[in-house]
Write an enzyme that holds these catalytic residues in place. Sequence first.
Site, PDB file in Angstrom:
ATOM      1  N   PHE A  47       0.835  -1.206   0.000  1.00 46.02           N
ATOM      2  CA  PHE A  47       0.000   0.000   0.000  1.00 46.02           C
ATOM      3  C   PHE A  47       0.868   1.254   0.000  1.00 46.02           C
ATOM      4  O   PHE A  47       0.548   2.241  -0.676  1.00 46.02           O
ATOM      5  CB  PHE A  47      -0.943   0.015   1.204  1.00 46.02           C
ATOM      6  N   ARG A  49       3.470   1.705  -1.472  1.00 46.27           N
ATOM      7  CA  ARG A  49       3.905   1.925  -2.851  1.00 46.27           C
ATOM      8  C   ARG A  49       3.140   3.078  -3.503  1.00 46.27           C
ATOM      9  O   ARG A  49       3.663   3.780  -4.375  1.00 46.27           O
ATOM     10  CB  ARG A  49       3.694   0.641  -3.651  1.00 46.27           C
ATOM     11  N   GLN A  55      -0.655  10.867  -8.682  1.00 46.59           N
ATOM     12  CA  GLN A  55      -2.057  10.754  -9.065  1.00 46.59           C
ATOM     13  C   GLN A  55      -2.274  11.139 -10.525  1.00 46.59           C
ATOM     14  O   GLN A  55      -3.039  10.503 -11.244  1.00 46.59           O
ATOM     15  CB  GLN A  55      -2.906  11.651  -8.157  1.00 46.59           C
ATOM     16  N   ASP A 114      -7.510   1.668  -5.553  1.00 49.99           N
ATOM     17  CA  ASP A 114      -6.412   1.953  -6.480  1.00 49.99           C
ATOM     18  C   ASP A 114      -5.129   1.202  -6.141  1.00 49.99           C
ATOM     19  O   ASP A 114      -4.068   1.507  -6.699  1.00 49.99           O
ATOM     20  CB  ASP A 114      -6.108   3.461  -6.499  1.00 49.99           C
ATOM     21  N   HIS A 140      -6.327  -1.901 -13.968  1.00 52.13           N
ATOM     22  CA  HIS A 140      -5.867  -1.709 -12.596  1.00 52.13           C
ATOM     23  C   HIS A 140      -6.925  -2.141 -11.582  1.00 52.13           C
ATOM     24  O   HIS A 140      -6.586  -2.505 -10.449  1.00 52.13           O
ATOM     25  CB  HIS A 140      -5.446  -0.242 -12.363  1.00 52.13           C
ATOM     26  N   VAL A 200     -17.761   8.642  -4.833  1.00 53.78           N
ATOM     27  CA  VAL A 200     -16.836   9.433  -4.018  1.00 53.78           C
ATOM     28  C   VAL A 200     -15.414   9.424  -4.578  1.00 53.78           C
ATOM     29  O   VAL A 200     -14.607  10.290  -4.223  1.00 53.78           O
ATOM     30  CB  VAL A 200     -16.839   8.955  -2.545  1.00 53.78           C
ATOM     31  N   ASP A 201     -15.089   8.468  -5.427  1.00 50.77           N
ATOM     32  CA  ASP A 201     -13.800   8.487  -6.109  1.00 50.77           C
ATOM     33  C   ASP A 201     -13.671   9.789  -6.900  1.00 50.77           C
ATOM     34  O   ASP A 201     -12.668  10.509  -6.803  1.00 50.77           O
ATOM     35  CB  ASP A 201     -13.695   7.269  -7.030  1.00 50.77           C
ATOM     36  N   LYS A 240     -33.691  19.530  -7.373  1.00 50.77           N
ATOM     37  CA  LYS A 240     -33.103  20.869  -7.437  1.00 50.77           C
ATOM     38  C   LYS A 240     -31.583  20.824  -7.516  1.00 50.77           C
ATOM     39  O   LYS A 240     -30.937  21.844  -7.796  1.00 50.77           O
ATOM     40  CB  LYS A 240     -33.550  21.703  -6.243  1.00 50.77           C
ATOM     41  N   ARG A 327      13.591  19.249 -21.862  1.00 59.37           N
ATOM     42  CA  ARG A 327      12.439  19.900 -22.496  1.00 59.37           C
ATOM     43  C   ARG A 327      12.534  19.901 -24.026  1.00 59.37           C
ATOM     44  O   ARG A 327      12.014  20.789 -24.697  1.00 59.37           O
ATOM     45  CB  ARG A 327      12.293  21.330 -21.983  1.00 59.37           C
TER      46      ARG A 327
END
Length: 465
Positions: A47, A49, A55, A114, A140, A200-201, A240, A327
């Site tokens: 975990f 990792r 992200q 994830d 994944h 919620v993700d 609404k 670059r």
Amino acid sequence: MGASSTDELLKSNSSQKERYSKHVHDNVHGNIYLDPLALQFIDTEEFQRLRDLKQLGLSHLVYPGAVHSRFEHSLGVYWLAGTAVQTLKDYQGLELDIDDIDIQTVKLAGLLHDVGHGPFSHMFEREFLPRVLSGSNWSHEDMSLKMIDYIVDQHYIDIDSGRLDRVKEMIVTSHASQKSAKEKQFLYDIVANGRNGIDVDKFDYIVRDSRACGLGCNFQFERLMETMRVMGDEICYRAKDYLTVYKLFSARADLHRTVYTHAKVKAIELMLVDALLEANEHLGISSSIQQPAEFWKLDDTIINAILADPRPELKKARDIILRVRRRQLYQFCNEYSVPKAKQEHFKGINAQDIVCSQKAGEVTLKEEDVIVSIVKIDLTRGKKNPLESTNFYQDYCSDVKFLIDKEERISHLLPTFCQDMIVRVYAKEPHLVEAVSDAFENFQMKTYGEKTQVHSTPEKKKRRR
């Protein structure tokens, strides 16, 4: 396996649970409290990792602030998953029979959704693996299921097997075939919602990514969290709040357009794919994707591993990565947004199509000089409008859910079509930009009967003067 000691702890009073919890401060949600079972998963090398998986993959090379990791996102989804199901319990607990075990199960799904993610965001599974493994259907999500079992076995985590199965089902509910026919189906829509994509993700990553990139975000997930209700075993929203739901999807699409598929971000991704292809045979990158024992060792630091490896076989890979560092990127030449009417009959464009459209000139293009990237941006469900799969209720006294028909226009500003398809062309070397751009325009005329020159090349600007 019988009830675990953690299950007993869950049934204890709230003061005891808080006593055994650990809290961390998150820059989006504030204090996040981690229960003992969650910590058993978090405090593993598999975990941890996630700290070495950015992200947003390579987006930080364009948006310098986008250096947040899958680790903090996973903690955020854990927290929001618990908040969502606790909210439902507070308002409808007796009616829905939500217990503490349900709450922790949903939270674990959020935490672990994830854990099987590959490096460099989605580039690894969508761009790299299909190039080295023809017909690969690796995902994944599926690897997350394998990783969860591996972590439990390796670290002797005491968790009921039935609850572990529910956790895994909640992670893959976006795949209809994986969905269980058990009771409390609404719980399976909180982390990965296969019905309409409201989960919620997305709540977490839309706010987190926007903040990290320095962008504004007009979507407020708190409003939806506070007013969600379960009707007919499905989470519904107030009528609404229709526009708030739409803002979820539009904010996601905006992030795709301005960040995730930014033309320069894609150029860097294309370069890294080429580098990984050159290194794959020598580092065995693709051979590690099936076995959790090997896969958990694969993360974003592979770039540094390639640079530090002196073997001559890796020179091409090193040179590409050094170009990124200096670059000296693949050059974006132009793009074409495929018209709505022509998307249905769209033929995948490749480098050969562009090269074959070249007219005689000073430079003769070869296929290896050109890269074509096809970008699709939608509202989570391809060409379908996710709002047409979202049920609403009128007010808090109502017990009837309903769909809002697309003919009942809430606003005439909302789109009637829900997908953009954009064809982009890149030149691997700067001196080829003009030739690639001209060939692409010729291709557009031949294929669509029109052409666009959204971004003029420096040479064309000079000619106009």
